[in-house]
Design a protein around this motif. Structure first.
Motif, PDB file in Angstrom:
ATOM      1  N   ASP A   1       0.825  -1.208   0.000  1.00 14.72           N
ATOM      2  CA  ASP A   1       0.000   0.000   0.000  1.00 14.72           C
ATOM      3  C   ASP A   1       0.859   1.257   0.000  1.00 14.72           C
ATOM      4  N   ILE A   2       1.913   1.248   0.803  1.00 18.84           N
ATOM      5  CA  ILE A   2       2.792   2.417   0.904  1.00 18.84           C
ATOM      6  C   ILE A   2       3.486   2.675  -0.434  1.00 18.84           C
ATOM      7  N   ALA A   3       4.017   1.632  -1.050  1.00 13.35           N
ATOM      8  CA  ALA A   3       4.687   1.812  -2.345  1.00 13.35           C
ATOM      9  C   ALA A   3       3.710   2.356  -3.380  1.00 13.35           C
ATOM     10  N   GLY A   4       2.500   1.832  -3.402  1.00  9.47           N
ATOM     11  CA  GLY A   4       1.490   2.346  -4.328  1.00  9.47           C
ATOM     12  C   GLY A   4       1.101   3.771  -4.009  1.00  9.47           C
ATOM     13  N   GLY A   5       1.008   4.101  -2.719  1.00  7.84           N
ATOM     14  CA  GLY A   5       0.673   5.457  -2.302  1.00  7.84           C
ATOM     15  C   GLY A   5       1.753   6.461  -2.686  1.00  7.84           C
TER      16      GLY A   5
ATOM     17  N   ARG B   1       3.756   6.144  -5.282  1.00 11.75           N
ATOM     18  CA  ARG B   1       3.630   6.332  -6.739  1.00 11.75           C
ATOM     19  C   ARG B   1       2.453   7.241  -7.082  1.00 11.75           C
ATOM     20  N   ALA B   2       1.368   7.143  -6.315  1.00 11.04           N
ATOM     21  CA  ALA B   2       0.148   7.914  -6.606  1.00 11.04           C
ATOM     22  C   ALA B   2       0.117   9.266  -5.910  1.00 11.04           C
ATOM     23  N   GLY B   3       1.082   9.547  -5.046  1.00 10.40           N
ATOM     24  CA  GLY B   3       1.083  10.810  -4.322  1.00 10.40           C
ATOM     25  C   GLY B   3       0.003  10.897  -3.248  1.00 10.40           C
TER      26      GLY B   3
END
Length: 153
Positions: free
Chosen positions: A13-17, A19-21
């Motif tokens: 979730d953190i890595a995706g967050g 990337r998505a800002g």
């Protein structure tokens, strides 16, 4: 289980967050990741299992090693600051992943944990099974998964 589901899921979730800002989500998931990691790492030093759903009147991270606590809480603080200045997000994420790796290796987990929420991970397998269920049912074949696995909780 805590290591696989909470810690690995939070890392994804953190890595995706990042990337998505989505900086507030990154901060919230970092807090969850750090607290779960400290709780699990403290088990080796006399800590007690703690499940958030059941509560408990104990400090679930008090037995975690002091260096892990200091580093973990510094990463939580930095996660909160990313909303104001995300320029260092990639290097922060690398340090967070390295810290989580230290926790995992302290538990005897020397390999990277499997992906959960990606098409390559467990959720991708569930999506595949869900798609085949209609076909299997229409052909009158036995189910792909035992019925005990698919019952609602």
């Amino acid at each position: 289980m805590i290591t696989l589901v909470i810690i690995q899921g939070s890392l994804e979730d953190i890595a995706g967050g990042v990337r998505a800002g989505q900086w507030r989500m990154v901060a919230a998931q970092t807090r969850q990741l750090v607290l779960a990691s400290l709780q699990v790492s403290g088990l080796e030093f006399g800590g007690e299992p703690f499940w958030q759903e059941n509560g408990g009147a104990l400090d679930q991270i008090s037995c975690a090693p002091e260096p892990l606590r200091v580093q973990g809480f510094a990463l939580v603080h930095e996660a909160n600051e990313l909303a104001n200045d995300p320029s260092g997000a990639d290097s922060w994420l690398a340090r967070l992943e390295e810290w989580a790796g230290l926790v995992q290796r302290g538990l005897g987990v020397d390999e990277n944990l499997p992906e959960l929420r990606s098409p390559q991970g467990m959720f991708g397998g569930l999506r595949l099974v869900r798609g085949w269920t209609e076909t299997v049912d229409s052909l009158g074949l036995p189910p792909l998964l035992p019925s005990d696995w698919t019952k609602p909780l």
